[in-house]
Write a protein that holds these residues in place. Structure first.
Motif, PDB file in Angstrom:
ATOM      1  N   THR A   2      37.477  36.894  51.655  1.00  0.00           N
ATOM      2  CA  THR A   2      38.466  37.913  51.111  1.00  0.00           C
ATOM      3  C   THR A   2      38.975  38.790  52.239  1.00  0.00           C
ATOM      4  OG1 THR A   2      37.230  38.214  49.030  1.00  0.00           O
ATOM      5  CG2 THR A   2      38.857  40.001  49.415  1.00  0.00           C
ATOM      6  N   ASP A   3      40.461  39.049  52.277  1.00  0.00           N
ATOM      7  CA  ASP A   3      40.837  39.720  53.438  1.00  0.00           C
ATOM      8  C   ASP A   3      41.647  40.845  52.779  1.00  0.00           C
ATOM      9  OD1 ASP A   3      40.152  37.771  55.220  1.00  0.00           O
ATOM     10  OD2 ASP A   3      41.946  36.644  54.889  1.00  0.00           O
ATOM     11  N   ALA A   4      41.579  41.959  53.649  1.00  0.00           N
ATOM     12  CA  ALA A   4      42.287  43.089  53.391  1.00  0.00           C
ATOM     13  C   ALA A   4      43.724  43.212  54.033  1.00  0.00           C
ATOM     14  CB  ALA A   4      41.612  44.678  53.868  1.00  0.00           C
ATOM     15  N   ARG A   5      44.596  43.497  53.113  1.00  0.00           N
ATOM     16  CA  ARG A   5      45.977  43.626  53.913  1.00  0.00           C
ATOM     17  C   ARG A   5      46.458  45.013  54.563  1.00  0.00           C
ATOM     18  NH1 ARG A   5      46.155  40.571  49.163  1.00  0.00           N
ATOM     19  NH2 ARG A   5      46.878  42.166  47.910  1.00  0.00           N
ATOM     20  N   LEU A  29      39.330  50.331  57.987  1.00  0.00           N
ATOM     21  CA  LEU A  29      37.903  49.971  57.932  1.00  0.00           C
ATOM     22  C   LEU A  29      37.424  50.318  56.424  1.00  0.00           C
ATOM     23  CD1 LEU A  29      36.348  50.256  61.412  1.00  0.00           C
ATOM     24  CD2 LEU A  29      37.295  48.118  60.381  1.00  0.00           C
ATOM     25  N   ALA A  30      37.408  51.430  55.972  1.00  0.00           N
ATOM     26  CA  ALA A  30      37.270  51.729  54.671  1.00  0.00           C
ATOM     27  C   ALA A  30      37.736  50.822  53.581  1.00  0.00           C
ATOM     28  CB  ALA A  30      37.315  53.325  54.373  1.00  0.00           C
ATOM     29  N   THR A  31      38.981  50.490  53.867  1.00  0.00           N
ATOM     30  CA  THR A  31      39.796  49.753  52.943  1.00  0.00           C
ATOM     31  C   THR A  31      39.449  48.384  52.818  1.00  0.00           C
ATOM     32  OG1 THR A  31      41.992  51.286  53.309  1.00  0.00           O
ATOM     33  CG2 THR A  31      42.157  48.873  52.287  1.00  0.00           C
ATOM     34  N   ALA A  32      38.914  47.921  54.130  1.00  0.00           N
ATOM     35  CA  ALA A  32      38.500  46.499  54.240  1.00  0.00           C
ATOM     36  C   ALA A  32      37.220  46.378  53.570  1.00  0.00           C
ATOM     37  CB  ALA A  32      38.489  45.983  55.572  1.00  0.00           C
ATOM     38  N   TRP A  33      36.610  47.515  53.699  1.00  0.00           N
ATOM     39  CA  TRP A  33      35.010  47.425  53.165  1.00  0.00           C
ATOM     40  C   TRP A  33      35.099  47.464  51.691  1.00  0.00           C
ATOM     41  CZ3 TRP A  33      33.047  51.162  49.635  1.00  0.00           C
ATOM     42  CH2 TRP A  33      31.405  51.046  49.249  1.00  0.00           C
ATOM     43  N   SER A  34      36.054  48.325  50.990  1.00  0.00           N
ATOM     44  CA  SER A  34      35.951  48.306  49.487  1.00  0.00           C
ATOM     45  C   SER A  34      36.581  47.065  49.179  1.00  0.00           C
ATOM     46  CB  SER A  34      37.305  49.356  49.305  1.00  0.00           C
ATOM     47  OG  SER A  34      37.556  49.163  47.816  1.00  0.00           O
ATOM     48  N   VAL A  35      37.483  46.310  49.384  1.00  0.00           N
ATOM     49  CA  VAL A  35      37.936  44.962  49.223  1.00  0.00           C
ATOM     50  C   VAL A  35      36.605  44.201  49.153  1.00  0.00           C
ATOM     51  CG1 VAL A  35      39.640  43.080  49.679  1.00  0.00           C
ATOM     52  CG2 VAL A  35      40.407  45.481  49.978  1.00  0.00           C
ATOM     53  N   SER A  36      36.029  44.059  50.193  1.00  0.00           N
ATOM     54  CA  SER A  36      34.941  43.205  50.446  1.00  0.00           C
ATOM     55  C   SER A  36      33.810  43.216  49.512  1.00  0.00           C
ATOM     56  CB  SER A  36      34.334  43.223  51.884  1.00  0.00           C
ATOM     57  OG  SER A  36      33.153  42.411  51.864  1.00  0.00           O
ATOM     58  N   ASN A  37      33.366  44.649  49.121  1.00  0.00           N
ATOM     59  CA  ASN A  37      32.642  45.000  48.062  1.00  0.00           C
ATOM     60  C   ASN A  37      33.185  45.179  46.653  1.00  0.00           C
ATOM     61  OD1 ASN A  37      29.915  46.013  49.469  1.00  0.00           O
ATOM     62  ND2 ASN A  37      31.375  46.535  50.839  1.00  0.00           N
ATOM     63  N   ARG A  38      34.370  45.217  46.584  1.00  0.00           N
ATOM     64  CA  ARG A  38      35.026  44.951  45.206  1.00  0.00           C
ATOM     65  C   ARG A  38      34.919  46.216  44.459  1.00  0.00           C
ATOM     66  NH1 ARG A  38      34.384  38.481  43.108  1.00  0.00           N
ATOM     67  NH2 ARG A  38      35.143  37.577  45.117  1.00  0.00           N
ATOM     68  N   THR A  39      35.212  47.014  44.961  1.00  0.00           N
ATOM     69  CA  THR A  39      35.078  48.661  44.528  1.00  0.00           C
ATOM     70  C   THR A  39      36.467  48.991  44.030  1.00  0.00           C
ATOM     71  OG1 THR A  39      35.435  49.954  46.485  1.00  0.00           O
ATOM     72  CG2 THR A  39      33.138  49.133  45.839  1.00  0.00           C
ATOM     73  N   ASP A  40      37.466  48.297  44.064  1.00  0.00           N
ATOM     74  CA  ASP A  40      38.715  48.597  43.578  1.00  0.00           C
ATOM     75  C   ASP A  40      39.157  50.038  44.204  1.00  0.00           C
ATOM     76  OD1 ASP A  40      39.257  46.309  42.319  1.00  0.00           O
ATOM     77  OD2 ASP A  40      38.630  47.067  40.363  1.00  0.00           O
ATOM     78  N   ARG A  76      38.955  58.133  46.279  1.00  0.00           N
ATOM     79  CA  ARG A  76      39.737  57.073  46.014  1.00  0.00           C
ATOM     80  C   ARG A  76      40.738  56.964  46.777  1.00  0.00           C
ATOM     81  NH1 ARG A  76      41.472  58.611  41.467  1.00  0.00           N
ATOM     82  NH2 ARG A  76      40.218  57.498  39.837  1.00  0.00           N
ATOM     83  N   ILE A  77      40.761  55.227  47.331  1.00  0.00           N
ATOM     84  CA  ILE A  77      41.837  55.043  48.216  1.00  0.00           C
ATOM     85  C   ILE A  77      43.159  54.812  47.673  1.00  0.00           C
ATOM     86  CG2 ILE A  77      42.596  53.501  50.072  1.00  0.00           C
ATOM     87  CD1 ILE A  77      39.376  52.688  50.164  1.00  0.00           C
ATOM     88  N   GLU A  78      44.110  55.659  47.879  1.00  0.00           N
ATOM     89  CA  GLU A  78      45.625  55.636  47.218  1.00  0.00           C
ATOM     90  C   GLU A  78      46.248  54.582  47.739  1.00  0.00           C
ATOM     91  OE1 GLU A  78      46.645  57.838  45.029  1.00  0.00           O
ATOM     92  OE2 GLU A  78      44.702  58.977  45.270  1.00  0.00           O
ATOM     93  N   ASP A  79      46.883  54.004  46.908  1.00  0.00           N
ATOM     94  CA  ASP A  79      47.848  52.599  47.376  1.00  0.00           C
ATOM     95  C   ASP A  79      47.033  51.366  47.305  1.00  0.00           C
ATOM     96  OD1 ASP A  79      49.933  54.251  47.441  1.00  0.00           O
ATOM     97  OD2 ASP A  79      49.651  54.368  49.879  1.00  0.00           O
ATOM     98  N   PHE A  80      45.705  51.550  46.750  1.00  0.00           N
ATOM     99  CA  PHE A  80      44.815  50.440  46.749  1.00  0.00           C
ATOM    100  C   PHE A  80      45.458  49.284  45.917  1.00  0.00           C
ATOM    101  CE2 PHE A  80      41.480  47.535  45.835  1.00  0.00           C
ATOM    102  CZ  PHE A  80      40.548  47.497  46.981  1.00  0.00           C
TER     103      PHE A  80
END
Length: 209
Positions: A2-5, A29-40, A76-80
């Motif tokens: 899974t890759d973050a964009r 890196l926090a955005t990539a971490w959230s994608v990898s752990n599927r926390t939306d 919460r990461i905005e624009d996620f």
């Protein structure tokens, strides 16, 4: 995998361009971490120590710049949702890949269980009976043609004498050849001769008795 964009528009986004280098790195890196752990895009307070290179002032700075928002239990990461793949979509992709793997496994199993072919004489799957091959006399498991009886070996034509013991009866699934005249006899016959009652057959039966 899974890759973050990182959308191209961030290259001209003032919120991003004004970030300090350490905060920018922590945000990416926090955005990539959230994608990898599927926390939306959800980061709990307990998750902050798990984020690589996130400075202590990082969360509040990101909130001030409008890149994060604070929640009751964390951040919460905005624009996620607009830029990253959601947990639901990742699960759909996982199910599709699993179905494809299972389909290919079934196809490989079907191919491996198909018929096999051999060039060894007497081992042809296309023969009319087990132990026979195309173009050969049934029961000829050596691949050699038979002529019915071999007079030069065990039957003297001039004297009518049996020179060799009668060959043993071979088990066969299909028709066989009479040991005296070469006529076809059933494969289940307990004796290797046919029902003819001429002198040659009678002498052979007497010798084999």
């Amino acid at each position: 995998m899974t890759d973050a964009r990182f959308p191209e528009r961030y290259l001209s986004d003032r919120r991003v361009l004004r970030l300090e280098p350490d905060v920018f790195r922590g945000w990416v890196l926090a955005t990539a971490w959230s994608v990898s752990n599927r926390t939306d895009g959800i980061v709990l307070d307990d998750d902050l120590p798990l984020l690589p290179f996130m400075p202590e002032n990082g969360p509040m700075t990101l909130v001030e710049r409008g890149l994060w928002s604070q929640t009751e239990k964390g951040w919460r990461i905005e624009d996620f949702e607009q830029t990253q793949t959601s947990k639901h979509d990742l699960e759909v992709l996982d199910n599709m890949r699993r179905a494809q793997r299972q389909k290919k496994a079934r196809q490989r199993a079907t191919k491996s269980s198909g018929p096999s072919f051999s060039d060894v004489p007497g081992d042809s799957t296309g023969g009319p009976y087990p132990g026979t091959s195309r173009g050969r006399v049934p029961e000829d498991k050596t691949g050699q043609e038979r002529t019915g009886r071999d007079e030069g070996k065990w039957f003297d034509e001039e004297t009518g004498e049996i020179t060799d013991p009668a060959p043993s009866v071979q088990a066969s699934w299909g028709a066989r050849s009479c040991a005296v005249c070469g006529a076809e006899i059933p494969g289940y016959s307990p004796v290797p001769w046919c029902a003819n009652q001429d002198d040659e057959h009678n002498r052979y039966r007497t010798a084999a008795a």
